[in-house]
Motif scaffolding. Structure first.
Motif, short mmCIF file in Angstrom:
data_model
loop_
_atom_site.label_atom_id
_atom_site.label_comp_id
_atom_site.label_asym_id
_atom_site.label_seq_id
_atom_site.Cartn_x
_atom_site.Cartn_y
_atom_site.Cartn_z
N LEU A 299 -90.34 21.04 33.85
CA LEU A 299 -91.43 21.42 33.51
C LEU A 299 -91.48 22.16 32.17
CD1 LEU A 299 -94.67 21.20 34.04
CD2 LEU A 299 -94.22 23.42 34.98
N THR A 300 -90.69 23.19 31.90
CA THR A 300 -90.76 24.13 30.79
C THR A 300 -89.48 23.59 29.87
OG1 THR A 300 -89.37 25.62 31.83
CG2 THR A 300 -91.85 26.03 32.00
N ASP A 301 -88.36 22.69 30.19
CA ASP A 301 -87.42 22.54 29.66
C ASP A 301 -86.73 24.03 29.05
OD1 ASP A 301 -85.76 20.29 28.54
OD2 ASP A 301 -86.09 21.19 26.49
N MET A 302 -86.79 24.91 30.15
CA MET A 302 -85.86 26.21 29.85
C MET A 302 -84.94 26.35 30.77
SD MET A 302 -89.44 28.59 29.70
CE MET A 302 -88.52 30.04 29.56
N SER A 303 -83.88 26.77 30.41
CA SER A 303 -82.60 27.10 31.13
C SER A 303 -82.69 28.65 31.73
CB SER A 303 -81.60 27.07 30.12
OG SER A 303 -81.36 28.35 29.42
N LEU A 304 -81.89 28.91 32.25
CA LEU A 304 -81.67 30.14 33.16
C LEU A 304 -81.67 31.31 32.23
CD1 LEU A 304 -79.38 29.34 36.24
CD2 LEU A 304 -81.88 30.01 36.53
N LEU A 305 -80.81 31.10 31.14
CA LEU A 305 -80.85 32.22 30.15
C LEU A 305 -82.11 32.59 29.32
CD1 LEU A 305 -79.04 34.29 28.80
CD2 LEU A 305 -78.46 32.55 27.10
N ALA B 174 -80.77 41.97 31.70
CA ALA B 174 -79.61 41.99 31.12
C ALA B 174 -78.39 41.93 31.74
CB ALA B 174 -79.71 43.35 30.21
N SER B 175 -78.19 42.40 32.88
CA SER B 175 -77.03 42.19 33.75
C SER B 175 -76.92 40.76 34.33
CB SER B 175 -77.03 43.07 35.25
OG SER B 175 -76.10 42.96 36.00
N PHE B 176 -77.84 39.95 34.54
CA PHE B 176 -77.84 38.56 35.10
C PHE B 176 -77.65 37.78 33.61
CE2 PHE B 176 -80.01 34.44 36.04
CZ PHE B 176 -78.96 34.17 36.88
N ALA B 177 -78.18 38.28 32.42
CA ALA B 177 -77.87 37.45 30.97
C ALA B 177 -76.33 37.30 31.05
CB ALA B 177 -78.56 38.05 30.13
N ARG B 178 -75.43 38.59 31.25
CA ARG B 178 -74.23 38.72 31.13
C ARG B 178 -73.63 37.85 31.75
NH1 ARG B 178 -75.48 44.26 30.92
NH2 ARG B 178 -75.90 45.03 28.85
N GLN B 179 -73.67 37.82 33.06
CA GLN B 179 -73.32 36.87 34.03
C GLN B 179 -73.41 35.39 33.72
OE1 GLN B 179 -74.98 37.19 37.99
NE2 GLN B 179 -73.99 35.21 38.69
N LEU B 180 -74.61 35.12 33.07
CA LEU B 180 -74.76 33.65 32.78
C LEU B 180 -73.91 33.35 31.53
CD1 LEU B 180 -78.47 33.32 32.90
CD2 LEU B 180 -76.73 32.40 34.31
N LEU B 181 -73.71 34.16 30.43
CA LEU B 181 -73.05 33.94 29.38
C LEU B 181 -71.42 33.99 29.61
CD1 LEU B 181 -74.77 36.36 26.94
CD2 LEU B 181 -74.84 33.95 26.74
N LEU C 154 -70.50 32.61 32.47
CA LEU C 154 -70.40 31.32 33.17
C LEU C 154 -70.32 30.13 31.95
CD1 LEU C 154 -72.45 31.92 36.13
CD2 LEU C 154 -70.04 31.74 36.30
N GLY C 155 -70.45 30.55 30.87
CA GLY C 155 -70.69 29.49 29.77
C GLY C 155 -72.19 29.11 29.36
N ALA C 156 -72.74 29.89 29.56
CA ALA C 156 -74.52 29.79 29.17
C ALA C 156 -74.47 29.64 27.43
CB ALA C 156 -75.48 30.91 29.71
N ASP C 157 -75.15 28.72 26.97
CA ASP C 157 -75.29 28.50 25.53
C ASP C 157 -76.37 29.34 24.90
OD1 ASP C 157 -75.24 27.71 23.07
OD2 ASP C 157 -75.53 25.70 23.29
N PRO C 158 -76.25 30.25 24.13
CA PRO C 158 -77.23 31.04 23.70
C PRO C 158 -78.16 30.47 22.53
CG PRO C 158 -75.41 32.05 22.43
CD PRO C 158 -75.04 31.08 23.75
N ASN C 159 -77.34 29.31 22.11
CA ASN C 159 -78.44 28.55 21.19
C ASN C 159 -79.06 27.36 21.48
OD1 ASN C 159 -77.00 30.32 19.07
ND2 ASN C 159 -75.29 29.07 18.83
N LEU C 160 -79.17 27.27 22.63
CA LEU C 160 -79.81 26.04 23.33
C LEU C 160 -81.36 26.12 23.14
CD1 LEU C 160 -79.23 23.43 25.01
CD2 LEU C 160 -79.91 24.91 27.10
N ARG C 161 -82.14 25.02 22.80
CA ARG C 161 -83.57 25.41 22.29
C ARG C 161 -84.17 24.48 23.47
NH1 ARG C 161 -84.88 26.94 17.19
NH2 ARG C 161 -82.82 27.19 15.75
N SER C 162 -85.40 25.13 23.74
CA SER C 162 -86.40 24.59 24.63
C SER C 162 -87.02 23.38 23.78
CB SER C 162 -87.43 25.38 25.26
OG SER C 162 -88.62 24.65 25.67
N ARG C 163 -87.19 22.24 24.26
CA ARG C 163 -87.67 21.25 23.58
C ARG C 163 -89.34 21.07 23.45
NH1 ARG C 163 -83.82 18.54 26.74
NH2 ARG C 163 -82.18 17.49 25.55
N TRP C 164 -89.76 22.12 24.34
CA TRP C 164 -91.18 22.36 24.11
C TRP C 164 -91.62 23.39 23.30
CZ3 TRP C 164 -94.11 18.59 25.70
CH2 TRP C 164 -93.69 17.71 26.80
#
Length: 454
Positions: free
Chosen positions: A121-127, A145-152, A154-164
Motif C-alpha cells: 500500500l505505501t511501498d515502504m520498507s521496514l526501515l 533506533a535499536s530496531f533500525a540498527r538490527q535492520l541495517l 541484516l542488510g537493509a538498504d538506507p538509500n531505498l526510496r518509496s515509489r509513492w
C-alpha cells in the motif's frame, strides 16, 4: 498519520512536472508481488507484498491494534497472521503500535519477510516504518533506533526510496523529527548522502524537509553531520527560505512561531560567508562540451549554442545547454530567458548545467526548441498625391428636414444666387442635423467665394 500518496503528476515536459529518475525508483529486477501465504527468507530478492487489512480480535473494544492486550498479542503471535496483515498493523499511527515497532517488526521478519521488502500500500520498507516510529509524542526514538540498527545489520538498504513519496529513510527521519534515526541511517553513509534530494519536496534535501516541517532537533542534527545549509532546491530556495514565516502565524501559535524564528536564525547563521562581494553580473562562460548526439541534433535544427531560441513558440531566450541530464532521459535544452519567467538559475537538483540569473533559467525537451519567429518590418505605403478637384456647387442642395413643421412661418434662405435654396423654420435651428449640414454648406460656399445672403 501517513505521508499522503502522490498521484500521477500529469504530462508536463518540464523537469518540474515530469516523473524523473528520482521521482519513481525503477523497480528492482527481482521485485515480486507476493500473495498472503508465500514465505521467503530474508536473503531472497525484495518483494512487494499485497495489501491487507489489520487483523483485530472479534470481541475487541478498540479500533486499533494494541500488542499489550492479550487478545491482540495472541493475534500478533499467531503464525497464520500474514505479512501483509502485519504491515497493515504498522500503518496504524497510534502510540500502542509505534512504540512496539521492534516487536511487530520481528514478527514480520520471522514469517520470512525480506529486510528490504515493501508494503504493497505505501511501498515502504521496514526501515522506512522504523524511521517514522520514533516521532515525538507517538513512538519511542530509542526503541526505533535499536530496531533500525538490527535492520541495517541484516542488510537493509538506507538509500531505498518509496515509489509513492520518493523518500529515503533519511527523509522520513527528518520529516518526523527523529535525530536518533538520522544518526543511525547516516552512520555508514557515503560523502554527500546527507544532501540526497527528494522530488516531492521540490528536489530539496533532508535539511529542507526538516526546516519546512519545523523539526528543530532534526535540523540541528543534520547540520552537525555536515548537511549543506546553502543547498538550493529547484525553486532556488535554501533551507532557511522554506521555514514558515512566523509573522503569518496566529497569536495562539506563539510557541510554533518562536520555533520558526529560531530555525531561521540557526540556518542563516550556518550559511557560509563570502570573502569577496558577489559580482553584479555573471561572467561569460565557455559553452559546455556537446555530445555527438546533441551536436547532430542541433545541426539538423540549424541551431548552435548561444543562438536565440523560443520554447514552444512562447518564451524566448538564449540556448546555453544541450545534452543529457540527471533528472530525466533524452536530450534537454537549457535556456537563459530574457525575462524572469524561468524556474531556476541553470541548476536542477543540485547539478549546475549552466549559469544564469535567478528565475531566468529553464529546461525543456529539445523537441520544443525552435528559432524565434522574426516579426516582419512595417513598410510605409506611399499614397500618390492627387490634384485638388473643382467642385460643381450648382448641384448642392440642402437636406434640411422640415417635416411636421407645416404650420410654422417660413423664411427663405438663399446661399448664393441660384446656388442653394431651401426653406426652414426657427424650430429647425435646434436640430443637430440642421445645424451641422447648414453650417457645412455655409463653410464650403464661403471658401469658394459664393455670395451669402438671407
Amino acid at each position: 498519520m501517513e505521508i499522503n500518496k502522490k498521484v500521477d503528476k500529469g504530462e508536463d515536459n518540464s523537469p518540474e512536472g515530469e516523473m524523473t529518475k528520482e521521482d519513481v525508483s525503477e523497480a528492482n529486477e527481482g521485485d515480486i508481488v507476493l500473495g498472503c501465504h508465500i514465505r521467503l527468507s530474508s536473503h531472497q530478492r525484495p518483494v512487494i507484498h499485497q495489501v491487507a487489512s489489520a487483523p483485530m480480535p472479534s470481541d475487541c473494544e478498540f479500533s486499533f491494534f494494541d500488542p499489550s492486550e492479550p487478545q491482540c498479542r495472541e493475534v500478533l503471535l499467531d503464525p497464520s497472521t500474514t505479512i501483509p496483515e502485519l504491515f497493515a498493523i504498522l500503518r496504524q499511527w497510534v502510540p500502542q503500535v509505534q512504540k512496539n515497532i521492534g516487536v511487530i517488526g520481528n514478527e514480520i521478519l520471522k514469517r520470512g519477510c525480506g529486510v528490504n521488502d515493501r508494503d504493497g500500500l505505501t511501498d515502504m520498507s521496514l526501515l522506512h516504518y522504523c524511521c517514522k516510529a520514533g516521532a515525538p509524542g507517538i513512538g519511542d526514538a530509542e526503541t526505533a533506533a535499536s530496531f533500525a540498527r538490527q535492520l541495517l545489520a541484516l542488510g537493509a538498504d538506507p538509500n531505498l526510496r518509496s515509489r509513492w513519496t520518493n523518500m529515503r529513510a533519511l527523509h522520513y527521519a527528518a520529516y518526523f523529527d527523529v535525530p536518533q534515526l538520522i544518526q543511525v541511517v547516516l552512520q555508514d553513509a557515503q560523502p554527500g548522502e546527507v544532501d540526497a534530494t527528494c522530488s516531492d519536496f521540490d528536489f530539496g534535501t533532508a535539511l529542507h524537509i526538516a526546516a519546512s516541517n519545523l523539526c528543530l532537533s532534526a535540523v540541528k542534527c543534520l547540520l552537525e553531520l555536515g548537511a549543506n545549509p546553502a543547498f538550493r532546491n529547484e525553486k532556488a530556495q535554501c533551507p532557511a527560505d522554506v521555514v514558515p514565516d512566523p509573522l503569518d502565524m496566529p497569536l495562539d501559535m506563539a510557541d510554533v512561531a518562536a520555533v520558526a524564528k529560531q530555525l531561521r536564525t540557526l540556518l542563516r547563521e550556518a550559511l557560509p560567508r563570502p570573502s569577496t562581494p558577489l559580482p553584479l553580473t555573471l561572467q561569460a562562460q565557455s559553452p559546455p562540451a556537446l555530445s555527438d548526439k546533441a551536436r547532430v541534433q542541433l545541426a539538423t535544427m540549424g541551431i548552435r549554442l548561444g543562438d536565440r531560441v523560443a520554447i514552444a513558440g512562447q518564451k524566448v531566450g538564449t540556448l546555453r545547454f544541450c545534452g543529457s541530464t540527471e533528472f530525466s532521459g533524452g536530450l534537454w535544452a537549457g535556456v537563459e530567458l530574457d525575462k524572469p519567467e524561468g524556474k531556476n538559475n541553470g541548476s536542477v537538483a543540485g547539478v549546475q548545467y549552466f549559469t544564469c540569473r535567478l528565475k531566468h533559467g529553464i529546461f525543456a525537451p529539445l523537441s520544443k526548441i525552435s528559432k524565434p519567429l522574426e516579426r516582419p518590418k512595417a513598410t510605409k505605403v506611399h499614397t500618390p498625391v492627387r490634384p485638388p478637384r473643382r467642385i460643381d456647387l450648382s448641384r448642392i442642395t440642402s437636406r434640411i428636414n422640415t417635416a411636421q413643421q407645416k404650420d410654422q412661418p417660413r423664411t427663405k434662405c438663399c446661399l448664393g444666387p441660384s446656388l442653394l435654396s431651401s426653406t426652414y423654420s426657427p424650430r429647425s435651428w435646434s436640430q443637430p442635423c440642421f445645424s451641422r449640414q447648414f453650417f457645412m454648406c455655409i463653410y464650403r460656399l464661403d471658401r469658394t467665394g459664393a455670395v451669402l445672403s438671407h
